[in-house]
Design a protein around this motif. Structure first.
Motif, mmCIF file in Angstrom:
data_model
loop_
_atom_site.group_PDB
_atom_site.id
_atom_site.type_symbol
_atom_site.label_atom_id
_atom_site.label_comp_id
_atom_site.label_asym_id
_atom_site.label_seq_id
_atom_site.Cartn_x
_atom_site.Cartn_y
_atom_site.Cartn_z
ATOM 1 N N ILE A 59 66.846 75.032 10.695
ATOM 2 C CA ILE A 59 67.998 74.226 10.086
ATOM 3 C C ILE A 59 67.873 72.283 10.150
ATOM 4 C CG2 ILE A 59 70.428 73.151 11.329
ATOM 5 C CD1 ILE A 59 70.533 76.742 12.272
ATOM 6 N N ILE A 60 67.041 71.901 10.811
ATOM 7 C CA ILE A 60 66.555 70.705 11.102
ATOM 8 C C ILE A 60 65.833 70.353 9.698
ATOM 9 C CG2 ILE A 60 65.176 68.831 13.087
ATOM 10 C CD1 ILE A 60 66.211 70.565 14.864
ATOM 11 N N GLU A 116 65.263 60.548 14.298
ATOM 12 C CA GLU A 116 65.841 61.362 15.407
ATOM 13 C C GLU A 116 65.585 63.037 15.096
ATOM 14 O OE1 GLU A 116 66.868 60.475 19.104
ATOM 15 O OE2 GLU A 116 65.228 58.613 18.145
ATOM 16 N N LEU A 117 65.903 63.209 13.858
ATOM 17 C CA LEU A 117 65.756 64.768 13.422
ATOM 18 C C LEU A 117 63.844 64.962 13.506
ATOM 19 C CD1 LEU A 117 67.937 64.430 10.325
ATOM 20 C CD2 LEU A 117 68.240 66.744 12.248
ATOM 21 N N LEU A 124 68.403 69.676 7.692
ATOM 22 C CA LEU A 124 68.743 68.465 7.750
ATOM 23 C C LEU A 124 68.561 66.852 7.164
ATOM 24 C CD1 LEU A 124 71.279 69.559 10.533
ATOM 25 C CD2 LEU A 124 72.147 68.944 8.326
ATOM 26 N N ASN A 182 66.080 60.946 8.942
ATOM 27 C CA ASN A 182 66.571 59.748 10.356
ATOM 28 C C ASN A 182 65.221 59.935 10.803
ATOM 29 O OD1 ASN A 182 67.682 60.622 12.772
ATOM 30 N ND2 ASN A 182 69.698 61.152 12.093
ATOM 31 N N HIS A 204 69.415 64.128 5.024
ATOM 32 C CA HIS A 204 69.622 63.055 5.717
ATOM 33 C C HIS A 204 67.996 61.716 6.327
ATOM 34 C CE1 HIS A 204 73.771 64.276 5.481
ATOM 35 N NE2 HIS A 204 73.326 65.162 6.202
#
Lengths: 116, 116
Positions: free
Chosen positions: A87-88, A99-100, A91, A97, A95
């Motif tokens: 999932i991460i 933090e991801l 994502l 990111n 996006h």
């Protein structure tokens, strides 16, 4: 999970509870892919002796797992964590990111998987 | 981690390797917060007997952990997964996203934590 993978995990978890000889033979057989004959030759014992020691070791590992169930629990958790990682990773594709990235890196340290 | 939490985890992991009596006394003492005297009374034995059995049980659990190290590994992984959960929870606050919800729910099933 196939038998090789299963015994290999049991060895990871409970291996230190075996005798040195049981552990060594099982490691050669299951993790280093040596044949019974090769192990026998290396230790100057019969193939039957190697076989008996490995079978005895398997029985001991299975008994610990039957009592403690830690490998089954581990497998179930890994399945879930792999889903989280997927999932991460998905994502992240959409996006960008930091933090991801960090979350995925931490997860990878726990589940030791391919996350690219 | 304090001693109570530590022994409680050891019991979770290795408890089934104790005798029934060791397990029962340790569970009453560490998980149900009974005193030595209360356990002694319930089982019509001396406080000293209860104490000795619990100490013996602790020693056995610590010996398994010294050999296998599974609880230490578990704690380290939990720390990382809690960080992952925090990151995801934080992202969720800014980006309403069903996938983040799903990731967090799966994580919560593994790490049994507060994730709101």
């Amino acid at each position: 999970m196939d038998k090789l993978g299963w015994i290999s995990l049991l060895l990871d978890f409970y291996g230190p509870l075996l005798t040195d000889k049981q552990f060594a033979y099982m490691e050669m057989y299951y993790n280093n892919d040596l044949s019974l004959g090769e192990i026998a030759e290396e230790h100057s014992v019969s193939r039957q002796a190697v076989y008996d020691i490995i079978k005895r070791g398997e029985k001991i590992l299975e008994e610990y797992e039957n009592k403690l169930g830690l490998v089954k629990k581990f497998n179930k958790e890994r399945e879930k964590l792999n889903q989280v990682a997927k999932i991460i990773a998905e994502l992240k594709r959409n996006h960008k990111n930091d933090e991801l990235d960090r979350a995925l890196k931490l997860l990878a340290e726990v589940v030791e998987m391919e996350t690219r």
